[in-house]
Design a protein around this motif. Structure first.
Motif, PDB file in Angstrom:
ATOM      1  N   GLU A  88      12.912   6.361  -0.928  1.00  0.00           N
ATOM      2  CA  GLU A  88      11.612   5.902  -1.403  1.00  0.00           C
ATOM      3  C   GLU A  88      11.809   4.673  -2.276  1.00  0.00           C
ATOM      4  O   GLU A  88      12.626   4.666  -3.188  1.00  0.00           O
ATOM      5  CB  GLU A  88      10.917   7.002  -2.213  1.00  0.00           C
ATOM      6  CG  GLU A  88       9.534   6.595  -2.698  1.00  0.00           C
ATOM      7  CD  GLU A  88       8.912   7.639  -3.596  1.00  0.00           C
ATOM      8  OE1 GLU A  88       7.703   7.894  -3.461  1.00  0.00           O
ATOM      9  OE2 GLU A  88       9.633   8.201  -4.447  1.00  0.00           O
ATOM     10  N   THR A 141       0.840  -1.199   0.000  1.00  0.00           N
ATOM     11  CA  THR A 141       0.000   0.000   0.000  1.00  0.00           C
ATOM     12  C   THR A 141       0.879   1.254   0.000  1.00  0.00           C
ATOM     13  O   THR A 141       2.085   1.195   0.264  1.00  0.00           O
ATOM     14  CB  THR A 141      -0.902   0.033   1.239  1.00  0.00           C
ATOM     15  OG1 THR A 141      -0.080   0.167   2.422  1.00  0.00           O
ATOM     16  CG2 THR A 141      -1.721  -1.248   1.363  1.00  0.00           C
ATOM     17  N   ASP A 142       0.259   2.391  -0.267  1.00  0.00           N
ATOM     18  CA  ASP A 142       0.983   3.661  -0.199  1.00  0.00           C
ATOM     19  C   ASP A 142       1.513   3.900   1.213  1.00  0.00           C
ATOM     20  O   ASP A 142       2.609   4.473   1.392  1.00  0.00           O
ATOM     21  CB  ASP A 142       0.067   4.813  -0.606  1.00  0.00           C
ATOM     22  CG  ASP A 142      -0.271   4.794  -2.090  1.00  0.00           C
ATOM     23  OD1 ASP A 142       0.466   4.141  -2.859  1.00  0.00           O
ATOM     24  OD2 ASP A 142      -1.269   5.427  -2.484  1.00  0.00           O
ATOM     25  N   ARG A 177       9.469   2.281  -4.513  1.00  0.00           N
ATOM     26  CA  ARG A 177       8.141   2.012  -5.059  1.00  0.00           C
ATOM     27  C   ARG A 177       7.956   0.557  -5.454  1.00  0.00           C
ATOM     28  O   ARG A 177       6.853   0.151  -5.826  1.00  0.00           O
ATOM     29  CB  ARG A 177       7.893   2.921  -6.270  1.00  0.00           C
ATOM     30  CG  ARG A 177       7.913   4.399  -5.913  1.00  0.00           C
ATOM     31  CD  ARG A 177       7.671   5.280  -7.124  1.00  0.00           C
ATOM     32  NE  ARG A 177       7.957   6.672  -6.830  1.00  0.00           N
ATOM     33  CZ  ARG A 177       7.971   7.643  -7.736  1.00  0.00           C
ATOM     34  NH1 ARG A 177       7.693   7.355  -9.005  1.00  0.00           N
ATOM     35  NH2 ARG A 177       8.246   8.879  -7.395  1.00  0.00           N
TER      36      ARG A 177
END
Length: 489
Positions: free
Chosen positions: A250, A236-237, A252
């Protein structure tokens, strides 16, 4: 301030406490091509190949292939193939940066590059996680679905393959012409006898184009059966943001998983392979008993939890088994299924059940019931209908299994017990909706839904599922489970 993106260039900004590749990634050869590079592969097979690279055997880098979407390519290639495997258990989370994946190809955009990777002299293994529907096989016959548009296109010509079988045959044809070795091709999907099914699909595709090629594949390539097990919830985000706070970069492409990892492989290889046994992989002459136990105990319970829990409003697996009623129902389900198993010598079934329940209760995973509920038409036959048929044949109790099947039928209405609407994410969704539209009674709805799956239950099973469905429709899953446990105490 937004964190910088994980990449080879920014890897040095990650805290030294986070494990990362210590080998020379530039020296790694791509010995593996993986078809279907989703989260499960990155948390499971790629982690094993990472361990092989870490041991000093640099033959086992991975070229990942997405057969559909470009999303994983867009996540991973800007990160130089690097991603974080975050292992979660309770309050403990352990990140490891994985470097095994060298690049990701998107098959519809660059089919020639995919065929070239499969036909590379460096490639020795092909692994697949394309989900049950990705094999394009008819559930009744096990044969290729010739009326499927992608299958039909590949049967007509392999200049731009579309299916997994099509890509494999195109590449194997090139390997044969160029005098290269055959391949070991491992299905890692939750299909009974997955190796044999994949072999059948590949040989049928090859036979349609060149019988001599089909004979070469049958003689030289191997299709080992496998069983894979690790719970890998969707990222999830919030997961990405939490990892960025933990590592300072980060990512992704991150994946999260439980600590448990199991891979059982039939010991049948065409050529080079990693030292799988040293990497914790179980090599065996008989995968089927392991596969059956996992499908019927873990996956069968997961599907039951997904539909009953989802109807009742449980968003996560741990919420369902966090109640006394939920745990008791799962135990009753297992009580019915266990007599249908032929467990391998190394499997302690009571201990396995206890371990499964602990894994289900791991709240840190946040394993969504709706994720498990996807593609139910592809999963139900092996997870619930096969053990149901076996129990009925043995004359045993099937009250819990039929309740789970009834919950799947009830799920097709697209509304929870609280009236919340949701989409049915299933390749057979349209066919199921059409079949159920004119079914006026619970019995008719069960008959219609199971008919789409090609399953015709006997009268006693049909009566039991229909009775459960009627109760679910009028009283809701939570009340039905409570009543069921009271009646079957």
């Amino acid at each position: 301030m937004q964190a910088v993106r994980l990449s080879a260039e920014t890897l040095g900004q990650v805290p030294a406490s986070v494990a990362r590749p210590a080998y020379d990634r530039a020296a790694v050869k791509a010995g593996v091509v993986h078809l279907g590079i989703g989260a499960f592969h990155r948390a499971h097979q790629a982690a094993v190949f990472e361990a092989a690279l870490a041991s000093g055997d640099l033959r086992w880098g991975v070229v990942g292939v997405s057969l559909r979407s470009a999303s994983v390519r867009d996540q991973m290639n800007p990160q130089d193939g690097l991603y974080t495997l975050l292992v979660r258990e309770g309050a403990v989370q352990t990140p490891q940066i994985i470097g095994a994946v060298q690049r990701v190809l998107v098959a519809p955009e660059e089919p020639e590059a995919v065929v070239a990777a499969l036909a590379s002299p460096d490639t020795h293994l092909v692994t697949l996680t394309v989900t049950e529907k990705g094999y394009c096989l008819d559930r009744k016959t096990g044969r290729l679905m010739a009326d499927d548009a992608d299958v039909a296109a590949d049967l007509a010509g392999l200049e731009r393959p579309r299916t997994a079988a099509g890509f494999l045959v195109a590449a194997l044809a090139r390997r044969r012409v160029e005098g290269l070795a055959p391949l070991s091709i491992l299905s890692c999907d939750n299909l009974p006898h997955n190796g044999a099914l994949l072999k059948g699909a590949v040989l049928a595709m090859a036979e349609a184009h060149d019988p001599a090629l089909a004979a070469w594949i049958a003689q030289g390539c191997t299709f080992p059966a496998t069983m894979v097990d690790r719970i890998v919830p969707a990222t999830t985000d919030e997961d990405i943001a939490g990892l960025a706070a933990l590592t300072g970069v980060e990512d992704r492409a991150m994946v999260k998983a439980e600590p448990f990892l199991q891979w059982v492989i039939e010991d049948s290889f065409a050529g080079e392979r990693p030292d799988f046994a040293a990497l914790g992989v179980q090599l065996t002459d008989a995968v089927a008993p392991w596969e059956e136990a996992k499908l019927r105990l873990l996956n069968g319970a997961h599907s039951a939890i997904a539909y009953l829990g989802g109807l009742a409003g449980d968003a996560f697996v741990h919420e369902f088994v966090g109640t006394a009623q939920g745990r008791a129902f799962v135990e009753r389900l297992w009580d019915e299924v266990v007599p249908t198993l032929n467990p391998p010598a190394g499997l302690d079934v009571p201990a396995y059940r206890q371990e499964l329940m602990a894994r289900f209760a791991n709240s840190a995973l946040q394993h969504r019931t709706r994720q498990i509920a996807m593609d139910g038409s592809q999963k139900l036959p092996q997870r619930l209908l096969a053990p149901l048929a076996a129990v009925a044949e043995q004359g045993g109790s099937f009250a819990a299994i039929t309740l789970a099947v009834a919950a799947w039928v009830r799920w097709q209405a697209g509304t929870s017990d609280a009236g919340e609407s949701f989409a049915i994410d299933d390749p057979a969704a349209a066919a199921l909706a059409d079949a159920l539209r004119l079914a006026a009674t619970p019995r008719a709805r069960v008959t219609a839904a199971l008919g789409v799956l090609g399953h015709v239950p006997d009268a006693a099973v049909l009566d039991a599922v229909a009775a459960h469905l009627g109760h679910l429709e009028t009283s809701g899953a939570r009340a039905v489970i409570t009543a069921f446990l009271g009646e079957n105490a």
